[in-house]
Design an enzyme around this catalytic site. Structure first.
Site, mmCIF file in Angstrom:
data_model
loop_
_atom_site.group_PDB
_atom_site.id
_atom_site.type_symbol
_atom_site.label_atom_id
_atom_site.label_comp_id
_atom_site.label_asym_id
_atom_site.label_seq_id
_atom_site.Cartn_x
_atom_site.Cartn_y
_atom_site.Cartn_z
ATOM 1 N N LYS A 106 0.860 -1.185 0.000
ATOM 2 C CA LYS A 106 0.000 0.000 0.000
ATOM 3 C C LYS A 106 0.888 1.224 0.000
ATOM 4 C CE LYS A 106 -4.505 0.747 0.447
ATOM 5 N NZ LYS A 106 -5.553 -0.247 0.200
ATOM 6 N N GLY A 218 -20.003 6.962 4.167
ATOM 7 C CA GLY A 218 -18.987 7.236 3.147
ATOM 8 C C GLY A 218 -19.670 7.326 1.794
ATOM 9 N N GLY A 220 -17.851 8.239 -1.137
ATOM 10 C CA GLY A 220 -16.819 8.315 -2.172
ATOM 11 C C GLY A 220 -17.121 7.235 -3.204
ATOM 12 N N ASN A 221 -16.115 6.818 -3.913
ATOM 13 C CA ASN A 221 -16.298 5.817 -4.961
ATOM 14 C C ASN A 221 -16.982 4.552 -4.423
ATOM 15 O OD1 ASN A 221 -15.121 3.236 -6.197
ATOM 16 N ND2 ASN A 221 -14.854 4.709 -7.839
ATOM 17 N N VAL A 222 -16.475 4.013 -3.317
ATOM 18 C CA VAL A 222 -17.004 2.741 -2.805
ATOM 19 C C VAL A 222 -18.430 2.923 -2.267
ATOM 20 C CG1 VAL A 222 -16.628 0.840 -1.199
ATOM 21 C CG2 VAL A 222 -14.666 1.977 -2.244
ATOM 22 N N GLY A 223 -18.632 3.932 -1.429
ATOM 23 C CA GLY A 223 -19.944 4.154 -0.825
ATOM 24 C C GLY A 223 -21.011 4.418 -1.868
HETATM 25 N N1 GLU Z 1 -7.211 0.257 -3.141
HETATM 26 C C1 GLU Z 1 -7.993 -0.893 -3.413
HETATM 27 C C2 GLU Z 1 -7.982 -1.819 -2.223
HETATM 28 O O1 GLU Z 1 -7.722 -1.434 -1.100
HETATM 29 C C3 GLU Z 1 -7.596 -1.568 -4.721
HETATM 30 C C4 GLU Z 1 -6.190 -2.049 -4.786
HETATM 31 C C5 GLU Z 1 -5.764 -2.499 -6.190
HETATM 32 O O2 GLU Z 1 -6.579 -2.505 -7.096
HETATM 33 O O3 GLU Z 1 -4.580 -2.830 -6.306
HETATM 34 O O4 GLU Z 1 -8.290 -2.973 -2.328
#
Ligand code: GLU
Length: 424
Positions: A106, A218, A220-223
């Site tokens: 990350k 949330g 954002g994209n996910v929410g």
């Molecule tokens: N950021 C996203 C996660 O936490 C996607 C990670 C990715 O696609 O490599 O799973």
């Protein structure tokens, strides 16, 4: 919504539970808990007034037993090394559980991206990526979007990488715009994945999702995409919130109408949406009387203090690490089912893998094919975790959460790969 508990401590506590379930030694625990590499970089930006501001960025590569490192990069003023270490650890488990040939990593920059204009953001992104370029690559470490980063960020990354390394490789990051080798499906894939596992869990608990009430923290994209797909599946979205607060309507909210309003007419925040019964705080949203709660914002929002007041019977973790370990114990005793982050929000990285394969083959895949592959994989992964939880750990009413089942499957695979390599 500030984090109350150190996220890396949270990740290590969860790992301790898994290690005891699998009967692994203290040495193996240390091998699994410690990241393989931490890269810290300086990210200077020339600001609009000509001054120079220095930001700090990280890339944490947690474990590569299963393949090249993979995971997103987030921009947030709250990001710190401990958070990135936790998120990298969770990526290792997430990728393993999803059956992807990746290790976990990350990245993050401690910055408030909303204070920067586009030109400053471009410099920030390109300077960060040039600084970490020697440590990433299509077969080495493949970054992607996360909180406050998006396809445009990935386009700047690709450009910085190609300039610095003299490469034309597109598969070094995923979540790219279409023009640069991205997939149409990537933008909504995490939300679609969260909605798919919510549907599967609702089927187990109530025989279906139709009419079930949902609160999403949330937007954002996910929410947003989770709420949109859940509504399409027949659930009723009664509460939505973002960083400034939330809205409630027992008649049900239309996530697309809320999005449209806040981006076109309002200030950009959910709280301004006019057609609602009442406005609520983020804390109230978590304890609203609903069937399903989807925390899709940040870590540690469900705590030992508010867990006894949570009314939902099903929690689906759109965010990474939203449930503190102490809160989880309370919820397990109350027989609340928690679909854990490493399973629930893996749709993003599953789609990233499809994009990466597609880039490397120089080929193309249709939106329909990519979407079907994702939904099939989410359903299979959900069933694998549910069955392990029921058959090996006592399921609902037992002492373990569904997270323990998901982590046990994921960690066991990483441990087997480490053994095969002769690392342990
Ligand atoms: N950021 C996203 C996660 O936490 C996607 C990670 C990715 O696609 O490599 O799973």
């Amino acid at each position: 919504m500030t984090s109350r508990l150190d996220p890396y401590e949270e990740a290590k506590k969860q790992l301790q539970v898994t290690v005891s379930i699998l009967g692994l030694s203290k040495e193996v625990y240390e091998m699994l808990a410690t990241p393989e590499r931490i890269v810290q970089v300086k990210v200077p930006v020339m600001m609009r007034d000509g001054s120079i501001k220095v930001f700090i960025g990280w890339r944490v590569q947690h474990n590569s037993a299963l393949g090249p490192y993979k995971g997103g990069v987030r921009y947030s003023p709250e990001t710190n090394l401990s958070e990135v270490m936790a998120l990298a650890t969770w990526m290792t488990w997430k990728n393993s559980l999803a059956g992807l040939p990746y290790g976990g990593a990350k990245g993050g920059i401690q910055v408030d991206p909303f204070q920067l204009n586009q030109f400053e953001l471009m410099q920030l992104s390109k300077n960060y990526f040039s600084a970490i370029a020697p440590f990433v690559g299509v077969d080495l470490d493949i970054p992607a979007p996360d909180v406050n980063t998006n396809p445009q960020t990935m386009a700047w990354y690709i450009d910085a990488y190609q300039m610095k390394m003299g490469s034309k490789e597109l598969g070094v990051v995923t979540g790219k715009p279409l023009e640069l080798g991205g997939l149409e499906t990537r933008i909504y894939s995490t939300g679609l994945g969260v909605a798919s596992v919510t549907q599967a869990a609702a089927k187990k608990l109530w025989g279906g999702i139709e009419g079930k009430t949902v609160a999403v923290q949330g937007f954002g994209n996910v929410g947003f995409y989770t709420a949109k797909f859940l509504k399409e599946m027949g659930a009723k979205i009664v509460a939505i919130s973002d960083i400034k607060g939330g809205i409630y309507s027992s008649r049900g909210l239309d996530p697309e109408a809320v999005k449209e309003y806040i981006t076109k007419k309002g200030s950009g925040f959910v709280i301004d949406y006019p057609d609602v019964e009442r406005r609520i705080t983020n804390e109230e949203l978590l304890t609203t009387d609903v069937d399903i709660l989807v925390p899709a914002a940040v870590e540690n929002v469900i705590t030992a203090e508010n867990a006894p007041k949570v009314k939902a019977k099903l929690i689906v973790e759109g965010a990474n690490g939203p449930t503190a370990p102490e809160a989880e114990q309370v919820l397990v005793k109350r027989q609340v089912v928690i679909v854990p982050d490493i399973l629930a929000n893996s749709g993003g990285v599953v789609m990233s893998h499809i994009e990466w394969v597609n880039n490397r083959m120089g080929g193309w895949i249709t939106e329909e094919e990519a979407k079907n592959k994702l939904m099939q994989k989410m359903a299979d992964n959900f069933n694998a975790v549910w069955n392990f939880w029921e058959n090996k750990l006592g399921g609902m009413g037992g002492a373990y959460s569904m997270r323990s089942a998901a982590q046990a499957i994921a960690v066991d695979k990483v441990v087997r790969a480490m053994k095969l390599r002769g690392w342990i």
